[in-house]
Enzyme design. Structure first.
Site, PDB file in Angstrom:
ATOM      1  N   GLU A 188       5.889   0.017 -13.596  1.00 14.99           N
ATOM      2  CA  GLU A 188       5.322   1.122 -12.802  1.00 14.99           C
ATOM      3  C   GLU A 188       4.248   1.965 -13.489  1.00 14.99           C
ATOM      4  OE1 GLU A 188       9.418   2.425 -11.653  1.00 14.99           O
ATOM      5  OE2 GLU A 188       8.995   4.265 -12.727  1.00 14.99           O
ATOM      6  N   GLU A 388      12.852  -3.720  -8.239  1.00 16.89           N
ATOM      7  CA  GLU A 388      13.870  -2.659  -8.247  1.00 16.89           C
ATOM      8  C   GLU A 388      14.067  -2.152  -6.844  1.00 16.89           C
ATOM      9  OE1 GLU A 388      13.397   0.700 -10.958  1.00 16.89           O
ATOM     10  OE2 GLU A 388      12.642  -0.637 -12.523  1.00 16.89           O
TER      11      GLU A 388
END
Ligand code: NAG
Ligand code: NAG
Ligand code: NAG
Ligand code: NAG
Ligand code: NAG
Ligand code: NAG
Ligand code: NAG
Ligand code: NAG
Ligand code: NAG
Ligand code: NAG
Length: 492
Positions: A188, A388
């Site tokens: 991320e 995720e």
């Protein structure tokens, strides 16, 4: 025991029978051939053994030690318990497992000599997974920069990181590339660059651990260096390893689905700007070789630019997009802000949707459908792995986590909907395999397995969600009827 099972049955009957949408009665067999289901952890949050076997600190060690609260010094002690944990994964029926490499365990000073004990640990772990038929998906960098590089040149703020990271990746490809076919470079990057300011999400980011605090430029510099680092690493793999190892290299992107707070024109325009800043700043360069037009226009000279060669290197440098998704945010137009940072640049504020908080999410599966459709429509329908997705719950609450079962069931259903609607999504990784050291709030954990952190043995116990996921992976349909009669649930 009996009354727990009874409540569970009632709950699921409610959850699954009141919605007459066939997505609520899917099974694993409805997914395309080759679609992988896994679960995930990250190095610092799972391994522990923080100062064993020559590992040196990362910025996470430094941050959590300075806060004098809980740390990941021991975490789940995965470093010593990996065999036991791989066995649990095998018994659960996971196709794949996402893990990350602790850079400062493998190369303690960030650059220079490889630590043979760190190397041995990852080889053993990867071999253990392979021998149990579990495909490893390895993230090279899950936010845990070696402290030495932070001290030496400020980590992601300096382009020196590009060479150091690429050299670290070279070691990983060379040593583990015969076993690992799926690599993600950076976890991320958008949240790392932007999360520390404005969003109030205190990840161990450049912002929370830096002496260079000018958020009007440094957020964009950090993101830029992450994109160049990713591109350099992907290019190395293509030149030196791809022919022999036949793997793929992607990057991940944190995604909120974003919806206007009101139906006003201002909020609608702010929502598009927020998508450009938050998703587009990562995805646009990967597909088109440059930042979105709106971001360039608004940030102007404070936004680093890609040279022609850099643009060519970044463009098409990701074999897949690793989507990280938990929840939806409302977006409201914002006209004034005291700080000059990415939130004021995009003139938009993020407001949690429904009852969601930063650590506790409502069940809003259409948010994931929105993200996957947006990527499909705007970025050429690239291969996607959801790396995720999951729900937190109070770590002290019961093992009977029916809320998490409802969440996972709804979101996996959303993935199926999206795949049927043309998204090239190829895998789904639940976060997290077991309760981890969670840094946003250690009292809220995501595990399928409960970990008793007060127990010296760190005992793992399956929650209801572990049994549910296992039954799903085994092809048992997840309709309420079959869940009710599933023998494994009486174990509770
Ligand atoms: C931050 O950088 C911007 C752009 O270079 C500059 O205008 C501003 O004065 C700087 N702010 C501080 C507090 O240094
Ligand atoms: C390379 O991997 C792809 C899937 O990623 C597979 O279809 C192909 O057969 C592999 N080729 C070789 C030579 O292993
Ligand atoms: C992108 O790269 C892949 C190989 O990684 C190649 O097969 C494909 O043709 C490239 N696409 C474009 C548009 O250049
Ligand atoms: C953003 O807000 C500032 C005031 O804080 C204003 O000057 C600017 O025009 C706004 N930009 C947009 C795109 O709304
Ligand atoms: C928020 O909580 C209320 C009360 O528990 C519930 O009725 C409502 O459905 C929740 N909202 C969402 C979006 O889940
Ligand atoms: C399905 O795909 C179409 C075309 O890309 C898109 O407009 C629509 O929003 C998608 N639907 C869902 C539920 O994702
Ligand atoms: C978590 O649950 C325990 C036991 O039910 C309770 O005592 C505690 O206050 C809860 N903690 C939080 C942070 O909600
Ligand atoms: C977590 O719970 C403990 C004990 O219940 C409490 O002392 C601590 O403040 C909580 N942490 C957070 C971040 O809320
Ligand atoms: C956790 O372990 C401690 C120490 O062994 C034990 O006293 C406690 O009962 C355990 N808690 C749970 C929820 O199993
Ligand atoms: C998996 O499903 C088969 C039937 O399809 C059943 O015989 C077996 O017991 C199941 N295994 C587990 C671990 O649930």
């Amino acid at each position: 025991m009996e009354h727990i099972l009874f409540l569970f049955t009632i709950f699921l009957s409610f959850a699954f029978s009141t919605r007459c949408n066939d997505v609520y009665t899917y099974s694993k067999k409805d997914f395309p051939e080759g679609f992988v289901f896994g679960s995930a952890v990250s190095a610092y949050q799972w391994e522990g053994a923080a100062d064993e076997d020559e590992r040196k600190p990362s910025i996470w060690d430094t941050i959590f030690h300075s806060r004098k609260g809980p740390t990941g010094d021991v975490a789940c002690d995965g470093y010593h318990k990996y065999k036991e944990d791989v066995r649990l994964m095998y018994d659960m029926g996971l196709d794949a497992f996402r893990l990350s490499i602790s850079w400062s365990r493998l190369i303690p000073s960030g650059r220079g000599p490889v630590n043979p004990k760190g190397l041995r640990f990852y080889k053993n772990l990867l071999d253990e997974l392979k021998s149990h038929g579990i495909e490893p998906h390895v993230t090279l960098y899950h936010d845990d920069l070696p402290q030495t590089l932070e001290d030496e040149y400020g980590g992601w703020f300096d382009r020196k990181i590009i060479d150091d990271f690429t050299a670290f990746a070279d070691v990983c490809f060379r040593e583990f590339g015969n076993t690992v076919k799926f690599w993600s470079t950076i976890n991320e990057p958008n949240m790392l660059a932007f999360g520390g300011s404005g969003l109030g999400i205190k990840l161990p980011t450049p912002q929370t651990n830096s002496y260079r605090g000018n958020s009007s430029t440094n957020q964009y510099i950090a993101l830029h260096n992450m994109l160049l680092t990713h591109a350099s690493t992907a290019s190395l793999y293509k030149k030196k390893y791809k022919d022999k190892q036949n793997g793929s290299v992607g990057i991940t992107c944190f995604t909120y689905w974003m919806v206007p707070f009101t139906s006003s024109k201002e909020d609608e325009m702010a929502t598009q700007r927020a998508k450009d800043f938050f998703l587009g700043s990562v995805l646009h360069p990967l597909v088109f070789g440059d930042y979105p037009g709106s971001v360039k226009r608004i940030v102007g000279k404070r936004l680093p630019s890609f040279s022609k060669e850099e643009s060519d290197l970044v463009k098409n440098s990701s074999d897949f997009i690793g989507v990280i998704h938990y929840t939806i945010m409302y977006i409201a137009h914002l006209t004034s802000s005291t700080d000059q940072d990415f939130v004021s640049d995009m003139n938009a504020s993020l407001i949690p949707f429904g009852n969601s908080t930063l650590v506790k999410y409502d069940v809003l599966p259409w948010g994931l459908e929105g993200v996957l459709a947006y990527i499909k429509e705007n970025y050429g329908n690239p291969p996607v792995y959801i790396l995720e997705n999951g729900q937190s719950s109070n770590h002290s609450s019961s093992l009977n986590d029916v809320g998490r079962v409802e969440y996972l069931h709804a979101y996996i259903g959303a993935v199926l909907n999206s795949v049927r609607n043309g998204s090239d999504t190829r895998g789904y990784f639940q976060w997290s395999f077991m309760d981890l050291f969670e840094f946003l709030d250690p009292n809220y954990t995501y595990g399928l397995y409960y970990v008793n952190f007060s127990d010296p043995e760190l005992k793992r116990s399956p929650k209801t969600s572990a049994l549910w996921y296992s039954a799903f992976l085994n092809g048992t349909t997840s309709s309420s009827h079959e869940l009710k009669n599933s023998g494994s649930f009486s174990a509770l």
